[in-house]
Design an enzyme around this catalytic site. Structure first.
Site, PDB file in Angstrom:
ATOM      1  N   HIS A 193       0.825  -1.208   0.000  1.00  0.00           N
ATOM      2  CA  HIS A 193       0.000   0.000   0.000  1.00  0.00           C
ATOM      3  C   HIS A 193       0.859   1.258   0.000  1.00  0.00           C
ATOM      4  CE1 HIS A 193       0.777   0.875   4.287  1.00  0.00           C
ATOM      5  NE2 HIS A 193       0.596  -0.424   4.531  1.00  0.00           N
ATOM      6  N   CYS A 215       3.023  -4.926   6.697  1.00  0.00           N
ATOM      7  CA  CYS A 215       2.713  -4.617   5.308  1.00  0.00           C
ATOM      8  C   CYS A 215       3.932  -4.065   4.572  1.00  0.00           C
ATOM      9  CB  CYS A 215       1.577  -3.607   5.227  1.00  0.00           C
ATOM     10  SG  CYS A 215      -0.036  -4.295   5.656  1.00  0.00           S
TER      11      CYS A 215
END
Length: 247
Positions: free
Chosen positions: A118, A134
């Site tokens: 992301h 992440c």
């Protein structure tokens, strides 16, 4: 036109069945490879390495899982459910785009222990070990990737000293054709250095790419460092590399 596309797709699927080619095997020409050892992400399309990006990964090695996963969903301006922050809000740490990864026990969905690639509202963290698991990218980079990466393609995450070319060969991704760029330029360079990494540096600085770090290259590096607010010492280390390839 849509009917023709559908017929073509069905024909290709049937051809794959007759030839014994599984859809997952055919998709290996498109893949994402993430190397935590140098915090870089490579995107393969049509069997060729298209681009390499700097990323941020987990604060500790076990936070970002390693293995072969799949890209399972794509969301524009995804809300940060943990704190109830809507997508597009400057406070949202997930940035402009979300590409969910199906880590076992997670599935990349919108609740629970989530893993994905992301954007970020903290660009200074890129290139470091800063996330809770992440993979963070600059917003402009994740938008580029979002527009090209299809769902269900493989996502390989590793910690390796190997180049992306070697990793692609290991994973059976594409034609293993590398492009000269960030992934081959992972060493500290200084006055007197020689080789392809110096030539890549020189091309980024728009000067003669002779592969020799001499007076002209030293001046260009110091000028670039000063323009970015870095220590103008003429040594190309991680911070200068990050600045060079974030443009």
């Amino acid at each position: 036109m849509q009917m023709r596309k559908l017929v073509f797709a069905l024909g290709m699927l049937l051809l794959g069945v007759f030839l014994g080619v599984k859809p997952a095997e055919a998709a290996e020409k498109e893949a994402i490879i993430i190397n935590k050892s140098n915090n870089q992400l490579a995107f393969y399309e049509n069997g060729t390495l298209q681009k390499v990006f700097p990323v941020a990964t987990g604060r500790t090695r076990n936070m970002t899982p390693e293995g072969k996963f799949s890209l399972v969903n794509k969301v524009k301006s995804r809300p940060w459910y943990k704190e109830g922050i809507p997508g597009g809000d400057p406070r949202n740490p997930l940035g402009a785009r979300w590409l969910g990864i199906n880590v076992p026990g997670d599935w990349g969905h919108t609740s629970g222990n989530i893993y994905g690639v992301h954007g970020t509202n903290n660009p200074s963290s890129i290139g470091t070990y800063a996330s809770s698991g992440c993979i963070r990218m600059y917003n402009k980079d994740v938008v580029w990737l979002y527009e090209r990466a299809d769902k269900n393609i493989p996502v390989y995450i590793t910690s390796s000293s190997s180049s992306f070319s070697a990793l692609a060969q290991k994973y059976g991704v594409g034609a293993n054709k590398a492009v000269a760029g960030y992934e081959t330029f992972n060493e500290t360079l200084r006055y007197g250095s020689k080789g392809e990494s110096v030539a890549i540096l020189q091309r980024k600085l728009s000067i003669t790419a002779d592969g020799s770090f001499g007076p002209q290259t030293l001046r260009a590096v110091k000028k670039f460092q000063a323009s970015k607010g870095l220590v103008a010492d003429g040594i190309v280390g991680p911070k200068t590399r990050k600045a060079l390839f974030s443009e």
